[in-house]
Design an enzyme around this catalytic site. Structure first.
Site, PDB file in Angstrom:
ATOM      1  N   ARG A 211       0.859  -1.187   0.000  1.00  0.00           N
ATOM      2  CA  ARG A 211       0.000   0.000   0.000  1.00  0.00           C
ATOM      3  C   ARG A 211       0.892   1.232   0.000  1.00  0.00           C
ATOM      4  O   ARG A 211       2.004   1.226   0.565  1.00  0.00           O
ATOM      5  CB  ARG A 211      -0.909   0.003   1.234  1.00  0.00           C
ATOM      6  CG  ARG A 211      -1.827  -1.198   1.320  1.00  0.00           C
ATOM      7  CD  ARG A 211      -2.927  -1.195   0.288  1.00  0.00           C
ATOM      8  NE  ARG A 211      -3.858  -0.105   0.544  1.00  0.00           N
ATOM      9  CZ  ARG A 211      -4.415   0.644  -0.395  1.00  0.00           C
ATOM     10  NH1 ARG A 211      -4.138   0.421  -1.659  1.00  0.00           N
ATOM     11  NH2 ARG A 211      -5.249   1.600  -0.068  1.00  0.00           N
ATOM     12  N   HIS A 259       0.659   1.785 -10.386  1.00  0.00           N
ATOM     13  CA  HIS A 259      -0.305   0.979  -9.629  1.00  0.00           C
ATOM     14  C   HIS A 259      -0.964  -0.053 -10.551  1.00  0.00           C
ATOM     15  O   HIS A 259      -2.194  -0.142 -10.646  1.00  0.00           O
ATOM     16  CB  HIS A 259      -1.366   1.880  -9.000  1.00  0.00           C
ATOM     17  CG  HIS A 259      -1.995   1.270  -7.784  1.00  0.00           C
ATOM     18  ND1 HIS A 259      -2.381   1.999  -6.694  1.00  0.00           N
ATOM     19  CD2 HIS A 259      -2.298  -0.024  -7.481  1.00  0.00           C
ATOM     20  CE1 HIS A 259      -2.913   1.202  -5.781  1.00  0.00           C
ATOM     21  NE2 HIS A 259      -2.867  -0.032  -6.237  1.00  0.00           N
TER      22      HIS A 259
END
Length: 296
Positions: A211, A259
């Protein structure tokens, strides 16, 4: 997120699915979300279930007004496969010294790097949930020496496991390539910072697919500039998209990816939400329930 409406309705045509802000949304019994505005869920008086549209739930748990309701997440086996592909590419990139080859190409330098057996490369996987375990076992099958670190006890055949704070330093000490696949909790926020990098072998590599908030950006930039870290592949950042003026764009031997490591398919998300809604209506146990105290 509007594309998920069709996916949920394909899985359960009888459901009335609306977007936040549309008529009737305030009276919904189930909220499927990723990063709801603070207080938005508490303002829904009929809510019975909160369902993340991803594996992570930290954006939902960060709401100080979060209602005390069941919270579920999406678990997609293909998501684990995609993540394993991405991490395997990253490990091979560093193990086969393709970062050196690419640097040499820019300088028109012909130099064949030495080739080592994968067992000579120790890969440390932080986070041994469904995805982390898949990644660790896949790398082991390729012949790499794999070790794992988790907050809670785990067991994976043939993989040395280190647990909790007491095992963290020993886990890092002999790791050549560090892979972060941790959930985001108060204990793991900022874990990829100067203190962790200082405990790694000089020149060790980092692959970060956990994350964004695990990463201390300034500390990573400094570790790459100083050579404390020999290289990194980073797919997730505290601020996304990564701002054009961020120093990481220009950090040495760093690959920035947008991402993209792996995402659950819209069909899987829709099906899992629809199935949990049906379980809720039938009074049956929900699937993939989050332990709110742990954060995953």
């Amino acid at each position: 997120m509007s594309h998920l409406v069709a996916s949920i309705q394909r899985a359960a045509p009888a459901l009335n699915v609306v977007m936040h802000g549309e008529p009737g949304a305030a009276h919904a019994e189930v909220a499927a979300c990723w990063d709801p505005p603070p207080g938005a869920l508490a303002a829904m008086p009929n809510l019975r279930l909160i369902h993340s549209i991803a594996a992570g739930v930290d954006n939902i748990l960060s709401d100080p007004a979060l209602p005390a309701l069941p919270l579920c997440r999406v678990v997609d086996p293909q998501h684990a496969r995609g993540m394993s592909e991405f991490v395997t590419w990253g490990v091979l990139h560093f193990h086969r010294q393709l970062d050196l080859v690419m640097s040499n190409q820019r300088d028109a330098r012909w130099l064949r790097p030495a080739q080592a057996h994968p067992a000579q490369c120790t890969v440390g996987v932080m986070g041994l949930g469904e995805i982390g375990s898949r990644v660790a076992l896949d790398l082991q099958r390729l012949g790499f020496t794999v070790r794992g670190w988790a907050r809670q006890p785990r067991a994976l055949p043939g993989i040395e496991i280190f647990e909790g704070e007491s095992g963290f330093e020993a886990f890092l000490a002999d790791t050549s390539i560090l892979v972060c696949l941790l959930p985001l909790t108060s204990e793991t926020r900022g874990i990829l910072g100067a203190a962790t990098f200082a405990q790694m072998q000089p020149g060790a590599k980092l692959i970060h697919v956990g994350r964004g908030e695990h990463l201390v950006v300034a500390d990573l930039a400094a570790a790459l500039e100083s050579g404390r870290l020999g290289g990194a592949i980073v797919d997730v950042f505290p601020v996304e998209p990564l701002p054009a003026d961020d120093p990481l764009w220009r950090a040495p031997n760093l690959i920035v990816t947008p991402h993209m490591a792996s995402v659950a398919s819209a069909n899987t998300i829709g099906e899992q939400i629809a199935h949990n809604v049906q379980r809720l209506l039938d009074g049956e146990p929900l699937g993939n329930v989050v332990d709110v105290a742990r954060g995953y």
